[in-house]
Design an enzyme around this catalytic site. Structure first.
Site, PDB file in Angstrom:
ATOM      1  N   LYS A  83       0.818  -1.260   0.060  1.00 50.42           N
ATOM      2  CA  LYS A  83       0.004   0.122   0.077  1.00 50.42           C
ATOM      3  C   LYS A  83       0.863   1.324  -0.046  1.00 50.42           C
ATOM      4  CE  LYS A  83      -2.519   3.123   2.139  1.00 50.42           C
ATOM      5  NZ  LYS A  83      -1.980   4.439   1.924  1.00 50.42           N
ATOM      6  N   GLY A 120       4.653   3.983  10.655  1.00 48.40           N
ATOM      7  CA  GLY A 120       3.865   5.148  10.698  1.00 48.40           C
ATOM      8  C   GLY A 120       3.599   5.661  12.014  1.00 48.40           C
ATOM      9  N   SER A 121       2.178   6.349  12.145  1.00 51.76           N
ATOM     10  CA  SER A 121       1.616   6.773  13.492  1.00 51.76           C
ATOM     11  C   SER A 121       1.266   5.721  14.319  1.00 51.76           C
ATOM     12  CB  SER A 121       0.678   7.827  13.174  1.00 51.76           C
ATOM     13  OG  SER A 121      -0.370   7.111  12.520  1.00 51.76           O
ATOM     14  N   ARG A 122       1.252   6.091  15.644  1.00 51.10           N
ATOM     15  CA  ARG A 122       0.718   5.272  16.611  1.00 51.10           C
ATOM     16  C   ARG A 122      -0.870   4.915  16.292  1.00 51.10           C
ATOM     17  NH1 ARG A 122       2.068   6.048  22.980  1.00 51.10           N
ATOM     18  NH2 ARG A 122       1.021   4.577  23.792  1.00 51.10           N
ATOM     19  N   GLY A 144      -2.392   5.002  13.247  1.00 52.41           N
ATOM     20  CA  GLY A 144      -2.729   4.286  12.214  1.00 52.41           C
ATOM     21  C   GLY A 144      -2.186   2.923  12.614  1.00 52.41           C
ATOM     22  N   GLY A 145      -1.112   2.779  13.279  1.00 45.86           N
ATOM     23  CA  GLY A 145      -0.762   1.296  13.677  1.00 45.86           C
ATOM     24  C   GLY A 145      -1.619   0.697  14.683  1.00 45.86           C
ATOM     25  N   GLU A 153       5.742  -0.472  13.383  1.00 46.91           N
ATOM     26  CA  GLU A 153       6.577   0.371  14.112  1.00 46.91           C
ATOM     27  C   GLU A 153       6.138   1.841  14.095  1.00 46.91           C
ATOM     28  OE1 GLU A 153      10.543   0.322  12.350  1.00 46.91           O
ATOM     29  OE2 GLU A 153      10.860   2.214  13.167  1.00 46.91           O
ATOM     30  N   CYS A 179      12.807   7.332  13.162  1.00 44.66           N
ATOM     31  CA  CYS A 179      11.959   6.762  14.364  1.00 44.66           C
ATOM     32  C   CYS A 179      13.400   6.566  15.314  1.00 44.66           C
ATOM     33  CB  CYS A 179      11.618   5.280  13.978  1.00 44.66           C
ATOM     34  SG  CYS A 179      12.628   4.496  12.877  1.00 44.66           S
ATOM     35  N   GLU A 238       6.276  11.402  21.170  1.00 47.31           N
ATOM     36  CA  GLU A 238       7.173  11.321  19.764  1.00 47.31           C
ATOM     37  C   GLU A 238       6.865  12.930  19.159  1.00 47.31           C
ATOM     38  OE1 GLU A 238       8.482   8.575  16.310  1.00 47.31           O
ATOM     39  OE2 GLU A 238       6.342   9.396  16.198  1.00 47.31           O
TER      40      GLU A 238
HETATM   41  P1  NAP Z   1       0.587   7.402   9.212  1.00 46.07           P
HETATM   42  O1  NAP Z   1      -0.524   8.547   9.252  1.00 46.07           O
HETATM   43  O2  NAP Z   1       0.305   6.419  10.268  1.00 46.07           O
HETATM   44  O3  NAP Z   1       0.371   6.899   7.753  1.00 46.07           O
HETATM   45  C1  NAP Z   1       1.078   5.721   7.448  1.00 46.07           C
HETATM   46  C2  NAP Z   1       0.568   4.756   6.580  1.00 46.07           C
HETATM   47  O4  NAP Z   1      -0.877   3.955   7.458  1.00 46.07           O
HETATM   48  C3  NAP Z   1      -0.335   5.287   5.514  1.00 46.07           C
HETATM   49  O5  NAP Z   1      -0.359   4.661   4.203  1.00 46.07           O
HETATM   50  C4  NAP Z   1      -1.902   5.741   5.950  1.00 46.07           C
HETATM   51  O6  NAP Z   1      -2.778   5.741   4.599  1.00 46.07           O
HETATM   52  C5  NAP Z   1      -1.975   4.452   6.818  1.00 46.07           C
HETATM   53  N1  NAP Z   1      -3.229   4.764   7.840  1.00 46.07           N
HETATM   54  C6  NAP Z   1      -2.864   5.857   8.822  1.00 46.07           C
HETATM   55  N2  NAP Z   1      -4.039   5.712   9.686  1.00 46.07           N
HETATM   56  C7  NAP Z   1      -4.781   4.556   9.071  1.00 46.07           C
HETATM   57  C8  NAP Z   1      -5.932   3.822   9.634  1.00 46.07           C
HETATM   58  N3  NAP Z   1      -6.630   4.406  10.701  1.00 46.07           N
HETATM   59  N4  NAP Z   1      -6.304   2.809   9.175  1.00 46.07           N
HETATM   60  C9  NAP Z   1      -5.588   2.314   8.045  1.00 46.07           C
HETATM   61  N5  NAP Z   1      -4.651   2.894   7.257  1.00 46.07           N
HETATM   62  C10 NAP Z   1      -4.096   3.963   8.112  1.00 46.07           C
HETATM   63  O7  NAP Z   1       1.883   8.115   9.182  1.00 46.07           O
HETATM   64  P2  NAP Z   1       2.711   8.806   8.325  1.00 46.07           P
HETATM   65  O8  NAP Z   1       1.835   9.726   7.745  1.00 46.07           O
HETATM   66  O9  NAP Z   1       3.619   8.118   7.741  1.00 46.07           O
HETATM   67  O10 NAP Z   1       3.169   9.957   9.496  1.00 46.07           O
HETATM   68  C11 NAP Z   1       2.572  10.506  10.463  1.00 46.07           C
HETATM   69  C12 NAP Z   1       3.161  10.494  11.957  1.00 46.07           C
HETATM   70  O11 NAP Z   1       3.646   9.115  12.203  1.00 46.07           O
HETATM   71  C13 NAP Z   1       4.342  11.294  12.046  1.00 46.07           C
HETATM   72  O12 NAP Z   1       3.977  12.760  12.492  1.00 46.07           O
HETATM   73  C14 NAP Z   1       5.261  10.731  13.124  1.00 46.07           C
HETATM   74  O13 NAP Z   1       4.525  10.895  14.379  1.00 46.07           O
HETATM   75  C15 NAP Z   1       4.904   9.194  13.169  1.00 46.07           C
HETATM   76  N6  NAP Z   1       5.802   8.390  12.371  1.00 46.07           N
HETATM   77  C16 NAP Z   1       6.538   7.587  12.960  1.00 46.07           C
HETATM   78  C17 NAP Z   1       7.466   6.974  12.478  1.00 46.07           C
HETATM   79  C18 NAP Z   1       8.361   5.937  13.287  1.00 46.07           C
HETATM   80  O14 NAP Z   1       8.919   5.015  12.770  1.00 46.07           O
HETATM   81  N7  NAP Z   1       8.424   6.060  14.615  1.00 46.07           N
HETATM   82  C19 NAP Z   1       7.406   6.753  11.220  1.00 46.07           C
HETATM   83  C20 NAP Z   1       6.805   7.383  10.254  1.00 46.07           C
HETATM   84  C21 NAP Z   1       5.818   8.601  11.015  1.00 46.07           C
HETATM   85  P3  NAP Z   1      -2.960   7.136   3.835  1.00 46.07           P
HETATM   86  O15 NAP Z   1      -2.144   7.046   2.844  1.00 46.07           O
HETATM   87  O16 NAP Z   1      -4.421   7.101   3.604  1.00 46.07           O
HETATM   88  O17 NAP Z   1      -2.625   8.315   4.915  1.00 46.07           O
END
Ligand code: NAP
Length: 590
Positions: free
Chosen positions: A241, A298-300, A302-303, A322, A359, A454
């Site tokens: 995805k 990604g985000s907590r 989303g995860g 993660e 991360c 974070e």
């Molecule tokens: P994200 O918003 O979690 O998105 C990552 C992926 O997951 C995207 O493909 C997103 O789809 C999908 N997603 C998000 N929420 C979902 C849900 N409720 N159900 C199903 N799929 C979902 O993360 P991000 O855009 O990479 O970054 C946002 C925040 O995450 C950052 O500000 C940071 O705090 C954190 N982050 C942490 C790490 C780490 O390794 N610690 C790495 C990256 C980001 P879409 O494409 O539709 O958005």
């Protein structure tokens, strides 16, 4: 929603042989020569009319990469936004229709029935071909990725190298073969009081895996990243995805993998790249019964949402997510005294690397209260103040970074000092952010949950401690982390066992000296940790141990030799290392 029948990947009549299994498959795949069935809904077709006017060799299409089946897309499109100037980048990408998720997942399931039987040598050749194909499009990545992510060219080249290195590492692992952890206990028919049966086990692939691309690692944790490499090495087809931030980068790599699927004659459906919203398409993929595991960065929010979806399935599946980590660094008094300025310079480099969007960014630094800590803070503040602003990967990340810093600034009172905050630059561009530094007492740290979250950007919090007991108490309250770092002089580390034990309980990797942002890709790396740094602290997303995410142990009892996988046959035809009656050996069994 108005689905259009794409039919762009018209099934052909080729026969693909998965060499290990000699299973005949209908091949659809020729990404570069297929014919369009119903072009009317499309402004352009994959491989026929490029949408990009750039000099890239890869023609970006704006569509999911799926072969062998007709898929449908909705009318809604999205474009990557250049974080440096807020401009939309062509082409527009269409979202897969949720009606087509079933077809994509079932095709991956079909591919699994033969791909799982590919030999280690065949999978190794496939993984190396993917790496070679990526190598051939590095200049395309150099052109596209910076405009989608604001990451500079050296980062693109470095991350591409790492991505290829990961693929080649897994190729060597599966070619050698001992990773399968073959265990053999031979029968003892005369054993008293009961005969002992012949019992043999090995690690076996789970099935199709869905991988969510990471925003912050468009290559090494995305389409052909660690999870994809590990899953393909294990024998699992992969459905990726794409992340909405870097769809073009994803497609360049996706096309490189599609080419490798074809040239290595892997089953159609071994790999697909899907564009669509996480909540809709991502969730539907995770819910699909054919999918057997999930990799996510990604985000907590989303995860954990995906963990819930996976746990609520009739057949729950593992999610390797993660999520968030603030990576504590502990500086012991002797080290601070002896090399404070040097440590401050090293910390500054680590905090600001990649605009703090790692991360493993060190977001929390524990140091003994006193004059040395105050000088350390002054030096760090000076360096951070002089650091140029930059552009976050996307506006959502910039916004969330600023919001976190605002929450910390709101605590600016007893025990919390904001030394510097340029997170909100006041500039015109949505993604523009700067550095920040706060200092808090351990007491304030323990009583404010906002200080434990974070902040995904170039900032850190200094936490001063009065004594080792207070430090251990603070470390013990931390949520799970990817890393923990200790800086101590040789003669003080021996007395810091409690501190190190407290860290060991909370983190996946402990560093003695240095800073945690670099992660070596190797056989012994652990890039994982207790929740919420990851959803399952028993595994790693970096290094060859990641293959264990996508396998399960299967045991054969009293099986005839001819029915056993090669790894378990008496003759040991693969010459791998096995545990035979408790002793490691490469010998055949007579
Ligand atoms: P994200 O918003 O979690 O998105 C990552 C992926 O997951 C995207 O493909 C997103 O789809 C999908 N997603 C998000 N929420 C979902 C849900 N409720 N159900 C199903 N799929 C979902 O993360 P991000 O855009 O990479 O970054 C946002 C925040 O995450 C950052 O500000 C940071 O705090 C954190 N982050 C942490 C790490 C780490 O390794 N610690 C790495 C990256 C980001 P879409 O494409 O539709 O958005």
């Amino acid at each position: 929603m108005n689905p259009a029948s794409l039919g762009a990947f018209e099934p052909g009549n080729q026969t693909i042989l998965c060499k290990a299994s000699r299973i005949r498959l209908q091949s659809p795949i020729n990404l570069w020569t297929f014919q369009a069935k119903k072009p009317k809904k499309w402004s352009s077709l994959v491989g026929l009319a490029p949408l990009s006017s750039s000099q890239m060799n890869t023609q970006l299409t704006g569509h999911s990469l799926v072969s062998g089946i007709s898929i449908q897309e909705t009318d809604s499109v999205f474009q990557a936004i250049n974080p440096a100037n807020d401009q939309a980048l062509d082409p527009a990408y269409k979202q897969l229709s949720s009606d087509s998720v079933d077809a994509v997942a079932l095709q991956a399931k079909k591919a699994f029935s033969s791909y799982r039987n590919c030999s280690g040598a065949e999978k190794a050749a496939f993984l190396r071909q993917i790496a070679d194909n990526i190598e051939a499009v590095v200049e395309d990545l150099v052109e596209r990725m910076p405009s989608e992510t604001a990451l500079p060219e050296p980062r693109v080249r470095g991350e591409a190298g790492r991505t290829m290195g990961q693929l080649r590492l897994f190729a060597s692992l599966v070619e050698e073969g001992s990773w399968a952890d073959a265990r053999i206990e031979t029968a003892q028919p005369d054993r008293q009081p009961l005969p002992k049966p012949d019992v043999r086990s090995l690690l076996s692939p789970l099935g199709p895996v869905v991988v969510f691309c990471a925003s912050n690692f468009p290559l090494a944790f995305s389409v052909a990243g660690g999870d994809t490499a590990a899953a393909l090495a294990a024998g699992c087809p992969v459905i990726v995805k794409a992340h909405h931030s870097h769809p073009g980068t994803a497609e360049i790599v996706g096309q490189a993998i599609m080419k490798a699927v074809e040239s290595c004659q892997m089953p159609v459906g071994t790999f697909s790249l899907i564009y669509g919203s996480g909540r809709e398409i991502g969730t539907a993929l995770v819910q699909h019964p054919a999918v057997k595991a999930v990799g996510f960065t990604g985000s907590r929010t989303g995860g954990t949402a995906l963990m819930k979806v996976a746990a609520e399935r009739p057949e729950p599946i593992p999610v390797y997510a993660e999520m968030s980590s603030i990576n504590p660094v502990v500086i012991l008094p002797g080290a601070l005294q002896a090399k404070g300025p040097q440590l401050a310079a090293g910390l500054h480099g680590s905090v600001t690397l990649g605009l703090g969007q790692f991360c493993t960014n060190p977001g929390l630094v524990f140091l003994p209260a006193g004059d040395s800590a105050n000088s350390f803070a002054e030096i760090l503040k000076g360096a951070l103040t002089e650091t140029a602003q930059g552009h976050s990967l996307n506006d959502g990340i910039a916004e969330s970074y600023r919001k976190t810093l605002q929450e910390i600034a709101a605590l600016n009172q007893d025990g919390v000092t904001v030394h510097h905050d340029a997170s909100n630059t006041g500039g015109d561009q949505k993604c523009q952010v700067g550095t920040a530094l706060a200092q808090v007492t351990t007491e304030a740290f323990l009583s404010n949950p906002a200080l434990h979250q974070e902040a995904f950007g170039p900032s850190t919090i200094l936490v001063t401690y009065q004594n080792p007991e207070e430090l251990v108490r603070a470390l013990s309250t931390l949520e799970g982390q990817l890393t923990g770092t200790v800086h101590g002089l040789e003669n003080e580390l021996g007395g810091a066992t409690e501190i190190i034990s407290a860290l060991q309980e909370r983190v996946g990797r402990i560093l003695f000296g240095g800073f945690p942002t670099g992660v070596e890709v190797c056989h012994s790396m652990v890039h994982g940790g207790p929740f919420p740094s990851t959803s399952d602290g028993r595994s790693t997303s970096v290094g060859s141990m990641a293959i264990q995410r996508f396998v399960r142990a299967v045991c054969f009892q009293s099986a005839p030799d001819g029915m056993l996988p090669d790894e378990l046959k008496n003759s040991n035809p693969l010459a791998i290392s096995r545990l035979v009656n408790g002793t490691r050996s490469t010998d055949p069994i007579s």
